[in-house]
Design an enzyme around this catalytic site. Structure first.
Site, PDB file in Angstrom:
ATOM      1  N   LYS A  34      26.829  36.897  83.457  1.00 24.35           N
ATOM      2  CA  LYS A  34      26.483  35.520  83.826  1.00 24.35           C
ATOM      3  C   LYS A  34      27.666  35.027  84.656  1.00 24.35           C
ATOM      4  O   LYS A  34      28.566  34.335  84.169  1.00 24.35           O
ATOM      5  CB  LYS A  34      26.242  34.667  82.579  1.00 24.35           C
ATOM      6  CG  LYS A  34      25.609  33.321  82.896  1.00 24.35           C
ATOM      7  CD  LYS A  34      25.071  32.653  81.637  1.00 24.35           C
ATOM      8  CE  LYS A  34      24.733  31.194  81.874  1.00 24.35           C
ATOM      9  NZ  LYS A  34      23.656  30.972  82.839  1.00 24.35           N
TER      10      LYS A  34
HETATM   11  N1  PMP Z   1      18.384  33.711  84.008  1.00 21.16           N
HETATM   12  C1  PMP Z   1      19.282  32.913  84.600  1.00 21.16           C
HETATM   13  C2  PMP Z   1      19.582  33.131  86.043  1.00 21.16           C
HETATM   14  C3  PMP Z   1      19.928  31.905  83.883  1.00 21.16           C
HETATM   15  O1  PMP Z   1      20.822  31.108  84.467  1.00 21.16           O
HETATM   16  C4  PMP Z   1      19.609  31.715  82.522  1.00 21.16           C
HETATM   17  C5  PMP Z   1      20.278  30.620  81.728  1.00 21.16           C
HETATM   18  N2  PMP Z   1      21.478  31.083  81.169  1.00 21.16           N
HETATM   19  C6  PMP Z   1      18.657  32.566  81.934  1.00 21.16           C
HETATM   20  C7  PMP Z   1      18.064  33.550  82.712  1.00 21.16           C
HETATM   21  C8  PMP Z   1      18.274  32.423  80.490  1.00 21.16           C
HETATM   22  O2  PMP Z   1      19.341  32.815  79.665  1.00 21.16           O
HETATM   23  P1  PMP Z   1      19.565  32.192  78.223  1.00 21.16           P
HETATM   24  O3  PMP Z   1      18.232  32.202  77.548  1.00 21.16           O
HETATM   25  O4  PMP Z   1      20.522  33.125  77.597  1.00 21.16           O
HETATM   26  O5  PMP Z   1      20.096  30.821  78.408  1.00 21.16           O
END
Ligand code: PMP
Length: 302
Positions: free
Chosen positions: A167
């Site tokens: 991320k």
């Molecule tokens: N894809 C992207 C590009 C994101 O920014 C997020 C948010 N973090 C997610 C998927 C979903 O991830 P999560 O459920 O862990 O927040």
């Protein structure tokens, strides 16, 4: 003259608020949580972050977020000198100091300003955690009406072209471009395909589709395998709903009756439209949204 609307926007800037931000080990006054302009993270995107939510004073899946932050930093070639437990504690401390019980929690880690240039071997890692009030990511109407998505021009990069499991701030460059293009064309968000042309995700959330009682979601082999995504898969299984992870091509969108996004910020948000395809804000989507709300608020457990 400043209109009240402009004034409200100025008041809401993220650098000018009351409160405290946890910064490299201690809480600092919000307005003093600054970095220098010659910070490596700013110039070369050597920055990783997390986004979680607190419900009733408890941060949902906190340790998973802290672990992912450390893993993202490692994928970007740096180590955080804070353990997962210490990052958990920093988030909890910042939340407690905020006085908020329902809030968004944003840890961010970056390489510092000890070195300028592509090489960053001598930079030091930094960590900050900010907490603020953030209502429904797509606004209060989204759960009832469903979102309208267009299809992004940009595609999720192949895993051999970028650390796609991290991320990492740099991976959001095409998300912001895609989101702006969608908003400028009157949509709420964009569906991003991957480099092969398969359905990947939205600009900040994963995606699920429903067909004949079965949920389908793209295999996360070049984008984030979201914590909410995995939670929804577990919640669906708890209800005996089959979930199929597979390659999904855009042509298949024709055959799905419902679709929704999942993310820590987005939670479960129904989709009404993706490009030329329409979906119902249907029973299963609303059930998943309710199950997720019940889980994060501690009314049910997995
Ligand atoms: N894809 C992207 C590009 C994101 O920014 C997020 C948010 N973090 C997610 C998927 C979903 O991830 P999560 O459920 O862990 O927040």
């Amino acid at each position: 003259m400043t209109s009240s609307r402009t004034k409200g926007m100025i008041d809401a800037t993220f650098d000018n608020r009351d409160g405290t931000i946890w910064f490299d080990g201690a809480l600092r006054p919000w307005r003093e949580a600054n970095v220098h302009v010659l910070t490596h993270g700013l110039h070369y995107a050597s920055s990783v972050f997390e986004g979680g939510r607190a419900y009733g004073g408890k941060i949902f899946a906190l340790t998973q977020h802290s672990e992912r932050l450390r893993a993202s930093a490692n994928l970007m070639g740096f180590d955080l000198p804070w353990s997962t437990a210490e990052i958990d504690a920093a988030c909890n401390e910042t939340l407690a100091a905020s006085g908020l019980s329902n809030a968004y929690v944003r840890p961010v880690a970056w390489r510092g300003s000890e070195q300028m240039g592509v090489s960053a071997q001598r930079t030091k890692p930094h960590l900050a955690v900010a907490v603020w009030e953030w209502g429904a990511y797509f606004g209060p109407e989204a759960l009832r009406k469903g979102l309208r998505l267009n299809i992004a021009k940009w595609r999720r990069p192949a895993p051999y072209t970028a650390p796609t499991k991290a991320k990492a701030a740099g991976l959001y460059m095409i998300c912001t471009l895609s989101k702006h293009a969608a908003e400028d064309a009157g949509y709420n968000d964009a569906l991003m395909l991957d480099w092969r042309g398969q359905v990947a995700e939205a600009t900040g959330a994963n995606i699920f589709f429903l067909k004949d009682g079965v949920l389908h979601t793209p295999t996360p082999d070049c984008f984030l395998d979201g914590i909410t995504r995995r939670t929804i898969m577990a919640l669906a299984k708890r209800r005996g709903i089959e979930v199929v992870e597979r390659a999904i091509w855009p042509e298949e969108l024709e055959g799905f009756s419902e679709a929704f996004l999942t993310g820590s910020a987005a939670e479960v948000t129904p989709l009404a439209e993706i490009g030329p395809w329409n979906f119902q804000v249907g029973e299963l989507t609303l059930q998943m949204a309710q199950d997720y709300a019940d889980l994060v608020n501690g009314r049910i457990s997995l």
